[in-house]
Design a protein around this motif. Structure first.
Motif, PDB file in Angstrom:
ATOM      1  N   GLY A   8       0.821  -1.188   0.000  1.00  0.00           N
ATOM      2  CA  GLY A   8       0.000   0.000   0.000  1.00  0.00           C
ATOM      3  C   GLY A   8       0.861   1.245   0.000  1.00  0.00           C
ATOM      4  O   GLY A   8       2.057   1.207  -0.305  1.00  0.00           O
ATOM      5  N   VAL A   9       0.235   2.337   0.349  1.00  0.00           N
ATOM      6  CA  VAL A   9       0.917   3.629   0.500  1.00  0.00           C
ATOM      7  C   VAL A   9       0.615   4.105   1.916  1.00  0.00           C
ATOM      8  O   VAL A   9      -0.536   4.043   2.356  1.00  0.00           O
ATOM      9  N   ALA A  10       1.633   4.554   2.641  1.00  0.00           N
ATOM     10  CA  ALA A  10       1.415   5.003   4.023  1.00  0.00           C
ATOM     11  C   ALA A  10       1.903   6.427   4.217  1.00  0.00           C
ATOM     12  O   ALA A  10       2.904   6.845   3.619  1.00  0.00           O
ATOM     13  N   LYS A  11       1.158   7.147   5.056  1.00  0.00           N
ATOM     14  CA  LYS A  11       1.554   8.494   5.474  1.00  0.00           C
ATOM     15  C   LYS A  11       1.844   8.461   6.967  1.00  0.00           C
ATOM     16  O   LYS A  11       1.080   7.857   7.736  1.00  0.00           O
ATOM     17  N   ILE A  12       2.929   9.117   7.391  1.00  0.00           N
ATOM     18  CA  ILE A  12       3.305   9.091   8.803  1.00  0.00           C
ATOM     19  C   ILE A  12       3.148  10.447   9.486  1.00  0.00           C
ATOM     20  O   ILE A  12       3.490  10.586  10.649  1.00  0.00           O
ATOM     21  N   ARG A  13       2.620  11.411   8.769  1.00  0.00           N
ATOM     22  CA  ARG A  13       2.230  12.693   9.373  1.00  0.00           C
ATOM     23  C   ARG A  13       1.266  13.370   8.417  1.00  0.00           C
ATOM     24  O   ARG A  13       1.161  12.984   7.249  1.00  0.00           O
ATOM     25  N   TYR A  14       0.584  14.399   8.897  1.00  0.00           N
ATOM     26  CA  TYR A  14      -0.471  15.040   8.100  1.00  0.00           C
ATOM     27  C   TYR A  14       0.055  15.556   6.763  1.00  0.00           C
ATOM     28  O   TYR A  14      -0.573  15.371   5.721  1.00  0.00           O
TER      29      TYR A  14
END
Length: 358
Positions: free
Chosen positions: A299-305
């Motif tokens: 998948g694709v992950a974001k670790i901050r806004y």
């Protein structure tokens, strides 16, 4: 008979246009502003739920000809947002209070009260879309405008909450929303967006925590990666992973916070390259677009806004823990922040809270 929807109105242009769009679509719209301030002295004139927000929201409701109420959520906001915010910082983590507010105040509490007054749905002005997937589950999907996308802060909503939520703003860009507001004659069409955490208008988080708790924070040592003492810090709530400015120490080179050790009250300083790593761990998992993870998925992950997101592999490593392995090293994964997982086409699959695995 028209379906009834309660719109959470913050006094800003986005929620105001949400109310307008839903009325145009034939819903019976009721505007509600959530009163969250613990006392009037705290009120942020630019905040989303302060006294000025009530005035602006009421003017919009009058312009739209809809019913409007102010509901008291002080207790819920205190317990689920402010107390959580203070507790996380005191434990050396960097919380995202908007995520907690969305899940436990804007949805859980507002939805319950809205159902009690006969509403079928609640709605907000978030830049996000709700879709039902082929597997039957509901999920948040990226808005049409990447510049204002707010899906990251909504990953923790439940299936029941999503089935009862409308997000009409997600189909438009910010410029289009302002143009709609202007054409509709809404009095907040040109109102600026709020930026800061609403209950800390001066952005001095450590000062806010000291005022709220009445406790002076304990100072401690700055140390390097080998544990050598470099100087004295002002208390761990003053710092976050990746921070360079405002450290109050000069080592003759660019220096960054790389770790916060609550057990020894130490703040570890290092070089920028010390902040990069491929693995991120998260717990307190909420699955959204998928029911669970059995085998490893991509998948694709974001670790901050404001993280653009990057490709990764995700696998379960415990009853309530996942491991995210990015294809490329990521900078400053911060305990307390959310790690949100997306499909390649922008569907929120789930997410959790970042924690350090020692």
């Amino acid at each position: 008979m028209a379906k009834k929807v309660v719109v959470g109105m913050s006094g800003g242009v986005d929620s105001s246009v949400a109310a307008y769009l839903l009325k145009e679509q034939g819903y019976e719209v009721i505007g509600v502003t959530m009163q969250i301030w613990q006392d009037d002295a705290q009120e942020n004139p630019d905040g989303c739920c302060g006294i000025s927000a009530v005035d602006d929201a009421r003017r919009v409701a009058d312009a739209l000809g809809i019913r409007y109420y102010v509901m008291n959520f002080k207790k819920e906001f205190r317990e689920n947002v402010i107390d959580y915010f203070i507790r996380e910082y005191k434990n050396g983590r960097t919380p995202n209070p908007c995520i907690a507010c969305n899940r436990y105040v804007k949805w859980e509490s507002l939805l319950q009260r809205s159902l009690e007054i006969g509403a079928d749905y609640i709605a907000t002005g978030h830049y996000a879309r709700i879709v039902q997937l082929p597997n039957g589950r509901y999920a948040i999907k990226n808005s049409v405008t990447a510049a204002k996308d707010q899906t990251y802060a909504l990953y923790n909503l439940t299936q029941d909450q999503l089935t009862r939520t409308l997000m009409p703003v997600g189909e438009f860009s910010k410029d289009e929303i302002r143009e709609i507001a202007k054409k509709a004659g809404l009095p907040v069409a040109a109102k600026p967006d709020s930026q800061e955490i609403c209950f800390v208008p001066d952005n001095n988080y450590a000062g806010f925590i000291e005022r709220e708790t009445g406790e002076k924070e304990k100072k401690g040592n700055f140390v390097d990666l080998d544990g050598n003492v470099l100087g004295e810090h002002q208390g761990i709530s003053h710092y976050t992973i990746g921070q360079r400015k405002g450290l109050g120490i000069s080592l003759g080179k660019r220096t960054f916070v790389t770790e916060i050790r609550t057990g020894t009250n130490e703040v570890v300083l290092g070089d920028n390259e010390d902040l990069f790593g491929k693995k991120v761990y998260a717990n307190n998992i909420n699955f959204m677009g998928i029911e669970d993870i059995s085998d490893e998925i991509r998948g694709v992950a974001k670790i901050r806004y404001n993280h653009s997101g990057d490709t990764c592999r995700i696998k379960r490593i415990g009853e309530d823990e996942i491991e995210i392995t990015f294809d490329k090293p990521q900078r400053a994964a911060t305990p307390g922040q959310a790690a949100v997982i997306y499909s390649e086409d922008g569907i929120v699959l789930g997410g959790g809270t970042i924690f350090p695995l020692k």
